[in-house]
Write an enzyme that holds these catalytic residues in place. Sequence first.
Site, short mmCIF file in Angstrom:
data_model
loop_
_atom_site.label_atom_id
_atom_site.label_comp_id
_atom_site.label_asym_id
_atom_site.label_seq_id
_atom_site.Cartn_x
_atom_site.Cartn_y
_atom_site.Cartn_z
CB SER A 171 -0.49 -25.44 -1.26
OG SER A 171 0.43 -25.12 -2.50
CE LYS A 212 -0.97 -22.56 -4.67
NZ LYS A 212 0.72 -23.09 -4.12
CB SER A 265 -2.94 -26.69 -4.61
OG SER A 265 -2.09 -25.86 -3.92
#
Length: 414
Positions: free
Chosen positions: A116, A119, A173
């Site tokens: 993640s 991101k 997330s």
Amino acid sequence: MRVRLLVATACALLVPVAVPAPATAAPARTGAAETPCPRVAVSTSAPSRPPRPSPPPAVAEDRVVGGPALAASGLVIPAGARSAPAVTATSWLVADLDTGQVLGACGPHEYATPASVQKLLLAAAVLPRLDPERVVTVTGEDLDIEPGSSAVGLVPGGRYRVETVWLGLLLQSGNEAANVLARLGGGQAGRAGGVRAMNQLAQRLGARQTHAVTPSGLDGPGQFTSAYDLALIARVCFADPAFRRYALTETHQIPAQRQPRANGFQIQNENQLIYRYPGALGGKTGFTDLARHTYVGAAERDGRRLVVTLLGAESRPARGWEQGTALLDWGFALPRDAAVGRLVEPGELDESTSDPPPRPVPPVADARPAAASGSARNGLAGALPAAAAVAGVGVLLALAMRRARASRRRRGRA
């Protein structure tokens, strides 16, 4: 696709003589042996890591981006600096957000999977394009994420301000939030356009070892990054006032929905750095079974802002953010002029021609385990002899079919 992948895997496993020795990285100093990165031993009870996907072919000029010392696959720290803390991460980097100086690193240009922390690349590419007050309707396609993976709880048909979606992305997330934002940022091209914008920005930043396949960081074939590239991306994020505000937000209320009916609820920031580390500026956590724990965090002390990036960590004996704080403490203790390299500026590495030659595209992952050092490996030097390929294809196909039937889908969190 799975069968073809397993056939390729079987070929790689059964014909090791066709695989050339991995290229060795240039040492930090001419003629000097590389220093291994200080590592914490991982408990034998820790979950086993899935086979590491094969990275793209090594590109020599990519490994020296930021300075020749950064080509090291081991530890690189300033001369005379005290020893870096031992962590479980397979690669990491500490840099100054303002000056761009790289203070130290372990395998900064080694390929790894992002989870993640990817991101952040989505935020760097798309956040400036979107009005935070805009109201967006979530679609069923936005909720097409891997079962069991990280989600905020947005509902199909729900209407949310873009700012709320950003907070869902950075605090919780949310993988569905990533799909929404990539779709919006991609314009008429939708989510694919958002991913394309991410990859275009990575190239402009000089993050040549980064290739996004999913906007969320959920694992995808050919998806890679490096500790150095993450620092380039983080530097752009922390230059944006909106991102800095989002990254330090502790809680946010997700509004109730009338159609379809859904109650409102509160989300909390998962990044423990902002609660427990003085001067914290925020960052991003990440995890998938394949990537293990990944982390990006930044903090300010005595007017100095540092960022730490780490990849391939385990959560024991210390969690990702705790390993990050140990490295930040180490960085803050160094003299202000200490450096082993630098973060390149956006556009600095742009080709002089309008149509540069295409760079190698990351291949589909195979099932060969990585060496303990985590070094990048080259692919096959050339095609296998035709006679050998024909002779073995029946056996390989049968093996691949058996493995395909026996395989189970892994769940990722991202």
